[in-house]
Design a protein around this motif. Structure first.
Motif, PDB file in Angstrom:
ATOM      1  N   VAL A   1       0.827  -1.211   0.000  1.00  0.00           N
ATOM      2  CA  VAL A   1       0.000   0.000   0.000  1.00  0.00           C
ATOM      3  C   VAL A   1       0.860   1.260   0.000  1.00  0.00           C
ATOM      4  N   LEU A   2       2.175   1.099   0.075  1.00  0.00           N
ATOM      5  CA  LEU A   2       3.095   2.235   0.138  1.00  0.00           C
ATOM      6  C   LEU A   2       3.861   2.462  -1.159  1.00  0.00           C
ATOM      7  N   LEU A   3       4.031   1.398  -1.956  1.00  0.00           N
ATOM      8  CA  LEU A   3       4.790   1.520  -3.203  1.00  0.00           C
ATOM      9  C   LEU A   3       4.070   2.438  -4.183  1.00  0.00           C
ATOM     10  N   ARG A   4       4.846   3.256  -4.886  1.00  0.00           N
ATOM     11  CA  ARG A   4       4.289   4.144  -5.897  1.00  0.00           C
ATOM     12  C   ARG A   4       4.069   3.384  -7.211  1.00  0.00           C
ATOM     13  N   ASP A   5       3.158   3.866  -8.019  1.00  0.00           N
ATOM     14  CA  ASP A   5       2.901   3.231  -9.313  1.00  0.00           C
ATOM     15  C   ASP A   5       4.144   3.230 -10.192  1.00  0.00           C
ATOM     16  N   GLU A   6       4.915   4.322 -10.151  1.00  0.00           N
ATOM     17  CA  GLU A   6       6.126   4.380 -10.980  1.00  0.00           C
ATOM     18  C   GLU A   6       7.179   3.363 -10.532  1.00  0.00           C
ATOM     19  N   ASP A   7       7.201   3.055  -9.233  1.00  0.00           N
ATOM     20  CA  ASP A   7       8.112   2.011  -8.743  1.00  0.00           C
ATOM     21  C   ASP A   7       7.697   0.654  -9.297  1.00  0.00           C
ATOM     22  N   LEU A   8       6.415   0.381  -9.299  1.00  0.00           N
ATOM     23  CA  LEU A   8       5.915  -0.893  -9.823  1.00  0.00           C
ATOM     24  C   LEU A   8       6.133  -0.983 -11.334  1.00  0.00           C
ATOM     25  N   ASP A   9       5.993   0.135 -12.032  1.00  0.00           N
ATOM     26  CA  ASP A   9       6.263   0.142 -13.478  1.00  0.00           C
ATOM     27  C   ASP A   9       7.720  -0.246 -13.731  1.00  0.00           C
ATOM     28  N   ARG A  10       8.622   0.339 -12.958  1.00  0.00           N
ATOM     29  CA  ARG A  10      10.052   0.037 -13.125  1.00  0.00           C
ATOM     30  C   ARG A  10      10.340  -1.426 -12.811  1.00  0.00           C
ATOM     31  N   LEU A  11       9.747  -1.952 -11.764  1.00  0.00           N
ATOM     32  CA  LEU A  11       9.984  -3.333 -11.376  1.00  0.00           C
ATOM     33  C   LEU A  11       9.381  -4.310 -12.383  1.00  0.00           C
ATOM     34  N   GLU A  12       8.246  -3.946 -12.961  1.00  0.00           N
ATOM     35  CA  GLU A  12       7.655  -4.801 -13.989  1.00  0.00           C
ATOM     36  C   GLU A  12       8.578  -4.891 -15.203  1.00  0.00           C
ATOM     37  N   PHE A  13       9.164  -3.768 -15.579  1.00  0.00           N
ATOM     38  CA  PHE A  13      10.111  -3.759 -16.691  1.00  0.00           C
ATOM     39  C   PHE A  13      11.339  -4.604 -16.354  1.00  0.00           C
TER      40      PHE A  13
ATOM     41  N   THR B   1      -2.439  -4.853  -6.923  1.00  0.00           N
ATOM     42  CA  THR B   1      -3.798  -4.950  -6.378  1.00  0.00           C
ATOM     43  C   THR B   1      -3.943  -4.141  -5.096  1.00  0.00           C
ATOM     44  N   ARG B   2      -2.817  -3.857  -4.437  1.00  0.00           N
ATOM     45  CA  ARG B   2      -2.809  -3.138  -3.154  1.00  0.00           C
ATOM     46  C   ARG B   2      -3.574  -3.888  -2.069  1.00  0.00           C
ATOM     47  N   ASP B   3      -3.799  -5.168  -2.307  1.00  0.00           N
ATOM     48  CA  ASP B   3      -4.537  -5.991  -1.334  1.00  0.00           C
ATOM     49  C   ASP B   3      -3.549  -6.810  -0.520  1.00  0.00           C
TER      50      ASP B   3
ATOM     51  N   VAL C   1      -1.185 -10.100  -1.761  1.00  0.00           N
ATOM     52  CA  VAL C   1       0.272  -9.949  -1.811  1.00  0.00           C
ATOM     53  C   VAL C   1       0.951 -10.971  -0.907  1.00  0.00           C
ATOM     54  N   GLY C   2       0.431 -11.146   0.304  1.00  0.00           N
ATOM     55  CA  GLY C   2       1.031 -12.124   1.211  1.00  0.00           C
ATOM     56  C   GLY C   2       1.010 -13.525   0.626  1.00  0.00           C
ATOM     57  N   ASP C   3      -0.118 -13.898   0.017  1.00  0.00           N
ATOM     58  CA  ASP C   3      -0.228 -15.222  -0.598  1.00  0.00           C
ATOM     59  C   ASP C   3       0.760 -15.370  -1.759  1.00  0.00           C
ATOM     60  N   ALA C   4       0.915 -14.318  -2.565  1.00  0.00           N
ATOM     61  CA  ALA C   4       1.817 -14.379  -3.718  1.00  0.00           C
ATOM     62  C   ALA C   4       3.264 -14.556  -3.277  1.00  0.00           C
ATOM     63  N   VAL C   5       3.659 -13.863  -2.230  1.00  0.00           N
ATOM     64  CA  VAL C   5       5.030 -13.993  -1.735  1.00  0.00           C
ATOM     65  C   VAL C   5       5.243 -15.382  -1.139  1.00  0.00           C
ATOM     66  N   GLU C   6       4.253 -15.887  -0.400  1.00  0.00           N
ATOM     67  CA  GLU C   6       4.344 -17.246   0.156  1.00  0.00           C
ATOM     68  C   GLU C   6       4.542 -18.272  -0.959  1.00  0.00           C
TER      69      GLU C   6
END
Length: 224
Positions: free
Chosen positions: A106-118, A198-200, A204-209
Motif C-alpha cells: 500500500v506504500l509503493l508508488r505506481d512508478e516504482d511498480l512500473d520500473r519493477l515490472e520492466f 492490487t494493493r490488497d 500480496v502475502g499469498d503471492a510472496v508465500e
C-alpha cells in the motif's frame, strides 16, 4: 584443500578487508571455493596477494553470514550445504517477507511498480543465468519490500538471501538449459508485481508465500 590461484581475483585498491570479503563471498557463492573445503588463512592470503590480517577480518564477516566456519588455529571451512539449513533459511524468510510485503504493497508508488515490472522481463531472458541476474534479483525483492522494511529487516533479509544464494544457484542452474524455465522465471516476478498492484495485503502475502515455496522446492530437489 588445494585450489587453483585463478579461483580468486587479486585485490587492488579500496578497503582491503572490504574487497577481500567481497571476493571471498563471490567465490563461495559461485562454488569456486567448494562447500566443505578447508583453506588455511595463509593460502587464501596468497591467492588474493594480500596480508594475513585482512583475510582474518574478512572471514569473520563471512562467518557471521553463515558462509564459512572458522577453525581453531589459522584455517577456515566453507560452510557445507545442508538441507536442514535450507529449511531454516526459508522458515525465517516465510516469517518475515510476506508480512513486510503486506505492509509495503500500500506504500509503493505506481512508478516504482512500473520500473519493477520492466525489470522482471529481464529475468526471463535466455542469456541471463542465475549468476548474471542475482544482484538484480536481490535489488528487485528489496525494492518490493523497502517501503515497509526497517534497517534491521533489511540486515536480516540480506543475511538470509546470501545464505540461501548457493542453494538457489544450484537449483536454478540445473533448470537454466530449459528455455521454458527462463520464461517462467520472468513471469513469476511479473506476477509478483501484479499482485502488489492490487494493493490488497492478503493477495500480496499469498503471492510472496507461493514464490518462496516454489523456490525452496527447486533448491531442495536439486540438493536432495
Amino acid at each position: 584443500m588445494a585450489t587453483s590461484r585463478g579461483a580468486l581475483q587479486p585485490i587492488t585498491s579500496r578497503s582491503v578487508v572490504e574487497q577481500a570479503t567481497e571476493e571471498l563471498r563471490r567465490a563461495i557463492l559461485a562454488g569456486q571455493l567448494a562447500p566443505g573445503g578447508e583453506y588455511s588463512l595463509r593460502e587464501l592470503a596468497g591467492m588474493l596477494d594480500i596480508s594475513f590480517i585482512p583475510i582474518r577480518e574478512a572471514l569473520r564477516s563471512l562467518e557471521s553470514e553463515g558462509l564459512v566456519i572458522m577453525r581453531p588455529g589459522r584455517s577456515a571451512v566453507v560452510a557445507p550445504l545442508d538441507l536442514d539449513d535450507l529449511r531454516g533459511i526459508y522458515r525465517l524468510r516465510r516469517a518475515l517477507e510476506p508480512d513486510i510485503a503486506r505492509r509495503s504493497c500500500v506504500l509503493l508508488r505506481d512508478e516504482d511498480l512500473d520500473r519493477l515490472e520492466f525489470q522482471a522481463t529481464d529475468f526471463g531472458a535466455r542469456e541471463q543465468g542465475m549468476a548474471d541476474i542475482y544482484d538484480d534479483h536481490h535489488a528487485f525483492h528489496l525494492a518490493l519490500l523497502a517501503p515497509a522494511a526497517t534497517a534491521w529487516d533489511i540486515r536480516v533479509l540480506t543475511t538470509l538471501w546470501r545464505a540461501g544464494e548457493r542453494y538457489i544457484r544450484i537449483g536454478f542452474g540445473r533448470l537454466d538449459p530449459d528455455p521454458a524455465e527462463h520464461q517462467r522465471r520472468g513471469q513469476a516476478h511479473a506476477d509478483l508485481v501484479a499482485a502488489f498492484r492490487t494493493r490488497d495485503p492478503g493477495t500480496v502475502g499469498d503471492a510472496v508465500e507461493q514464490h518462496l515455496a516454489r523456490n525452496e522446492k527447486i533448491a531442495f530437489s536439486a540438493l536432495s
